[in-house]
Design an enzyme around this catalytic site. Structure first.
Site, PDB file in Angstrom:
ATOM      1  CD1 TRP A 194      -2.782   1.635   0.599  1.00  0.00           C
ATOM      2  CD2 TRP A 194      -1.371   2.377   2.179  1.00  0.00           C
ATOM      3  NE1 TRP A 194      -3.174   2.905   0.932  1.00  0.00           N
ATOM      4  CE2 TRP A 194      -2.322   3.394   1.908  1.00  0.00           C
ATOM      5  CE3 TRP A 194      -0.388   2.629   3.128  1.00  0.00           C
ATOM      6  CZ2 TRP A 194      -2.318   4.622   2.553  1.00  0.00           C
ATOM      7  CZ3 TRP A 194      -0.377   3.862   3.778  1.00  0.00           C
ATOM      8  CH2 TRP A 194      -1.346   4.832   3.491  1.00  0.00           C
ATOM      9  CG  ASP A 361     -12.679  10.570  -2.082  1.00  0.00           C
ATOM     10  OD1 ASP A 361     -12.717   9.732  -1.166  1.00  0.00           O
ATOM     11  OD2 ASP A 361     -12.043  10.388  -3.142  1.00  0.00           O
ATOM     12  NE  ARG A 438     -10.180   3.802   5.542  1.00  0.00           N
ATOM     13  CZ  ARG A 438     -10.680   4.627   4.643  1.00  0.00           C
ATOM     14  NH1 ARG A 438     -11.457   4.197   3.693  1.00  0.00           N
ATOM     15  NH2 ARG A 438     -10.387   5.900   4.669  1.00  0.00           N
ATOM     16  CE  LYS A 471     -10.786   7.569  -5.102  1.00  0.00           C
ATOM     17  NZ  LYS A 471     -10.085   8.566  -4.297  1.00  0.00           N
ATOM     18  CD1 TRP A 472     -15.449  -0.235  -6.969  1.00  0.00           C
ATOM     19  CD2 TRP A 472     -17.369   0.013  -8.085  1.00  0.00           C
ATOM     20  NE1 TRP A 472     -16.219  -1.339  -6.723  1.00  0.00           N
ATOM     21  CE2 TRP A 472     -17.406  -1.224  -7.401  1.00  0.00           C
ATOM     22  CE3 TRP A 472     -18.461   0.371  -8.859  1.00  0.00           C
ATOM     23  CZ2 TRP A 472     -18.477  -2.097  -7.479  1.00  0.00           C
ATOM     24  CZ3 TRP A 472     -19.540  -0.504  -8.938  1.00  0.00           C
ATOM     25  CH2 TRP A 472     -19.548  -1.715  -8.250  1.00  0.00           C
ATOM     26  CG  ASP A 473     -11.640   3.435  -2.541  1.00  0.00           C
ATOM     27  OD1 ASP A 473     -10.796   2.546  -2.712  1.00  0.00           O
ATOM     28  OD2 ASP A 473     -11.399   4.524  -1.981  1.00  0.00           O
ATOM     29  CG  MET A 474     -12.510  -3.577  -3.197  1.00  0.00           C
ATOM     30  SD  MET A 474     -11.145  -4.376  -2.335  1.00  0.00           S
ATOM     31  CE  MET A 474     -11.678  -6.047  -2.406  1.00  0.00           C
ATOM     32  CB  CYS A 521      -9.888   3.736  -6.266  1.00  0.00           C
ATOM     33  SG  CYS A 521      -8.993   4.179  -4.777  1.00  0.00           S
ATOM     34  CG  ASP A 543      -4.678   5.596  -1.075  1.00  0.00           C
ATOM     35  OD1 ASP A 543      -5.336   5.962  -2.058  1.00  0.00           O
ATOM     36  OD2 ASP A 543      -5.158   4.943  -0.132  1.00  0.00           O
TER      37      ASP A 543
HETATM   38  C1  GLA Z   1      -9.129   5.167  -0.048  1.00  0.00           C
HETATM   39  C2  GLA Z   1      -8.786   5.849  -1.347  1.00  0.00           C
HETATM   40  C3  GLA Z   1      -8.629   7.345  -1.106  1.00  0.00           C
HETATM   41  C4  GLA Z   1      -9.915   7.876  -0.514  1.00  0.00           C
HETATM   42  C5  GLA Z   1     -10.285   7.119   0.756  1.00  0.00           C
HETATM   43  C6  GLA Z   1     -11.658   7.506   1.233  1.00  0.00           C
HETATM   44  O1  GLA Z   1      -8.072   5.202   0.836  1.00  0.00           O
HETATM   45  O2  GLA Z   1      -7.645   5.309  -1.924  1.00  0.00           O
HETATM   46  O3  GLA Z   1      -8.309   8.008  -2.302  1.00  0.00           O
HETATM   47  O4  GLA Z   1     -10.947   7.767  -1.469  1.00  0.00           O
HETATM   48  O5  GLA Z   1     -10.289   5.726   0.543  1.00  0.00           O
HETATM   49  O6  GLA Z   1     -12.029   6.859   2.394  1.00  0.00           O
END
Ligand code: GLA
Length: 730
Positions: A194, A361, A438, A471-474, A521, A543
């Site tokens: 990371w 975000d 998290r 912005k699709w996060d995981m 993402c 990040d």
């Molecule tokens: C992850 C993403 C960041 C941001 C945070 C939001 O860490 O990589 O860019 O969107 O989540 O909680």
């Protein structure tokens, strides 16, 4: 004009003929030759029916030249002939001990699988070869697709149970690739963690096996499903490089093996770890696609082929898709503290700088005020946005920008309404701990009800609001990947079904909302692969937005993935590790991908704003070259105090050079940077962003730029420049 039309017709006919001939089959000897402009690949059927690999390397044009497959001879009772026969898709059976492509257990416990040739079907650039077990109807259809103009072929397999009993697939690989026999090969691969993804590694290949893999559930920050192999001496511009990239966003595996007979073989597909996929009679399993190619012009050549492939054939919309717009993202400015006035103030500032896409975000939904609550509750927080998202989106649109929104659909906080209502929707082993990372748990997306629920939620968001971009996060790895609701023998299907359902949601969203764009993402670069690229427009590479660290991350990323797909932000300093670099350095760094800004614009001075406006205008001028052109990595941050990258348009009319100096030792002269990819006979006009150029004139021949190069006055710490190079005369 008529003459031009005639020429176009000839070129079109010629390329049709080329395309029609990308696969040739010598029926008498059962040899196939797959041809691209840069490479060829051959395989054939041996006397016993085994499908053997015969050739991979520079372009050939006659299948007749390739010797037919033969039965080899046992060397000893320890070295059976099968170990020398380089089967394209070996089953685990008989006297085979290297990595098999397919391994099964039948209902009665029989595990022997020997795959022999059955039939073939060719259609244009597509070839399917059917193999079948020597005893029963376990079938593997090997898919070959030829992308002749970009020098890539793809392979995958469909395993079908045509027997009358169930069997379990314990290992299903997409392909085995063979290097030409010999010693001294070298493996290049990307590893990291990371905030430090895609670091380049190189090491000699020796006897034994090296495994690149993810057991994390997603692609992972630690290893990326890409490899390159060369004969030991290739560099950026010279030498043959074999490369491959596996299109899978779940548990994947690529093994690189050298046999005692100096045969290097690469096998890749679903990770074999904890794998088990039952197939009832009539059912099939499709493996991920494995893309591969060969470039004679070094690692740079290999990357350029992959970038072409991604832009033309993999990413949504292909060459018709728009250039990536300049983006603003509020995360580093506000974290969870979002609200309508705050976002509007940032949007106004962003629009003035020339930003085209404003992305809000995390923090806009449910009780999401920290990362401890609210994930899963995809309803707008009424305290932060009393009238919903409508007014903010309208303001953003009125300012001339598109609106984008952060989502993390695959996750829940235990402290969320969704989890309180559906505790069984997260992956879990009954009665065992549910490990949080998290403060969140992973929804079991392998379940079709979870898949359909998430599609409905996202579809509603996109239907009710003018959202151009998700912005699709995981944000975590899997743990306790249990699925107690299905039969025990089906529970391991989760690894595969999760990913296929993820792809299904993305595909359905895009089909229903044709203008919607998506960023992949996963806490930065945890989901960067060619599988998800079929459904997304950009990757968030890391990040870590610290500009010097980013040079290495971006260099590794560029080995496998094109600049168009690399979202890169300018953020505030001091950044993550306390380092401060000048704003221009940060901008030029981020302009080597899809430019974004993630800084707190409320803190910017008017000088910052002026420079940003200038840089964004420059980006708009050069982004077509960066995103659609050819990348030449001229100086690497791994080996030089200067990093230099050049992007050249396909017709060589325009190029842009970016150069960064990290920490000059006292009196070390500025570097002379030799350019690439220009037309030696043309004269080019040079425009430097900040006059750090000491060229004799501002008009210089391509020959001089490539043979002598540019002297660039970079001094001290974290100095940077860019030069725009435009063809003046032919
Ligand atoms: C992850 C993403 C960041 C941001 C945070 C939001 O860490 O990589 O860019 O969107 O989540 O909680």
């Amino acid at each position: 004009m008529r003459r031009l039309g005639f020429m176009v017709a000839i070129v079109a006919t010629f390329s049709c003929l080329m395309a029609a001939q990308s696969i040739s089959f010598d029926e008498g000897r059962k040899v196939w030759l797959l041809k691209t402009q840069q490479s060829s690949y051959a395989m054939g059927v041996g006397p016993d029916g085994q499908l053997e690999h015969l050739y991979w390397g520079g372009p050939l044009w006659r299948a007749q030249d390739v010797p037919a497959a033969t039965n080899k001879k046992d060397i000893s009772s320890f070295d059976p002939r099968e170990m020398l026969e380089n089967e394209e898709f070996p089953g685990w059976g008989g006297k085979r001990y290297y990595e098999p492509a397919l391994k099964i257990t039948r209902a009665d416990g029989d595990r022997d699988l020997v795959l022999h040739y059955q039939s073939q079907a060719t259609k244009g650039d597509e070839l399917d070869i059917t193999l079948k077990d020597i005893n029963d109807d376990v079938e593997a259809v090997l898919r070959y697709r030829v992308y002749a103009d970009v020098g890539v072929i793809s392979r995958w397999a469909t395993i079908t149970n045509r027997t009358k009993q169930s069997f379990t697939v314990e290992r299903a690989q997409s392909a085995t690739w063979y290097m030409p026999p010999g010693d001294g090969y070298r493996l290049t691969y990307l590893s990291g963690r990371w905030a430090a993804e895609t670091q380049i590694n190189q090491e000699p290949i020796h006897e034994g096996m090296k495994v690149l893999e993810s057991r994390l559930g997603h692609t992972g920050h630690n290893l990326n499903p890409w490899f390159a192999i060369d004969a030991g001496s290739a560099d950026e511009e010279h030498g043959g490089v074999y490369f491959g990239a596996l299109a899978w966003s779940g548990n994947w595996r690529i093994s690189v093996e050298q046999t005692p007979y100096k045969q290097v073989r690469v096998t890749g597909g679903f990770n074999t770890f904890d794998f088990g996929y039952p197939l009832k009679p009539g059912q099939s399993l499709e493996t991920p696609v494995f893309y591969a190619g060969f470039a004679a012009d070094g690692f740079g050549g290999a990357s350029r082929l992959l970038h072409n492939m991604e832009r033309e054939y993999i990413a949504p919309g292909g060459l018709q898709s728009r250039l990536r717009p300049v983006l603003y993202n509020s995360w580093e400015a506000t974290t969870f503290d979002v609200n309508q006035p705050g976002q509007e103030a940032l949007a106004e500032k962003a629009a003035k700088l020339g930003v085209e896409l404003f992305v809000m975000d995390d923090g806009w939904f449910g009780e999401r005020n920290t990362d401890t609550a609210g994930l899963g509750d995809w309803v707008v927080n009424p305290k932060k946005f009393p009238n919903g998202l409508g007014p903010l989106i309208k303001r953003v649109n009125d300012l001339g920008m598109d609106f984008g929104l952060w989502v993390e659909p695959e996750m829940v906080n235990p402290d969320s309404d969704l989890y309180r209502k559906h505790p069984d929707w997260v992956m879990n082993f009954k009665g065992r701990p549910r490990s949080e990372l998290r403060n969140q748990l992973v929804l079991n997306l392998a379940r079709d009800d979870v898949r359909d629920y998430l599609f409905t939620v996202l579809d509603k968001l996109a239907s009710e609001n003018n959202i151009r971009y998700f912005k699709w996060d995981m944000n975590r790895t899997f743990a306790e990947p249990g699925w107690p609701e299905v039969a025990p023998e089906e529970q391991k299907e989760l690894w595969v079904k999760y990913v296929n359902n993820l792809y299904d949601i993305l595909a359905r969203l895009r089909a229903k909302h044709p203008k919607l764009e998506i960023e992949s993402c996963s806490g930065g670069g945890g989901r960067v692969d060619l599988g998800v690229l079929r459904y997304v427009d950009e990757f968030w590479a890391s990040d870590n937005t610290e500009a010097f660290d980013r040079l290495r991350i971006q260099e590794g990323f560029s080995e496998a993935y094109g600049a168009k797909f690399m979202s890169a932000w300018v953020t505030d300093v001091p950044n993550m590790n306390g380092r401060s670099t000048p704003l221009q350095y940060r901008f030029l760094d981020a302009m080597q991908g899809a430019l974004g800004i993630g800084a707190n614009l409320n803190k910017w001075t008017s000088e910052d704003e002026q420079l940003a406006t200038k840089m964004i205008a420059l980006d708009k001028q050069i982004r077509e070259v960066v995103q659609m052109g050819d990348l030449y990595r001229l100086l690497s941050p791994r080996t030089n105090d200067t990093t230099a990258n050049e992007y050249v348009s396909k017709n060589a009319d325009k190029a842009v050079l970016f150069a960064f100096r990290h920490s000059q030792e006292y009196n070390t002269p500025p570097p002379t940077i030799r350019l690439r990819g220009l037309d030696g006979k043309s004269v080019y006009r040079l425009e430097s962003v900040d006059r750090k150029l000491t060229a004799p004139t501002t008009e210089v021949s391509g020959a001089y730029l490539m043979e002598h190069g540019l002297d660039v006055k970079l001094t001290g710490d974290f100095d940077s420049t860019a030069v725009v190079i435009t063809r003046a005369t032919q």
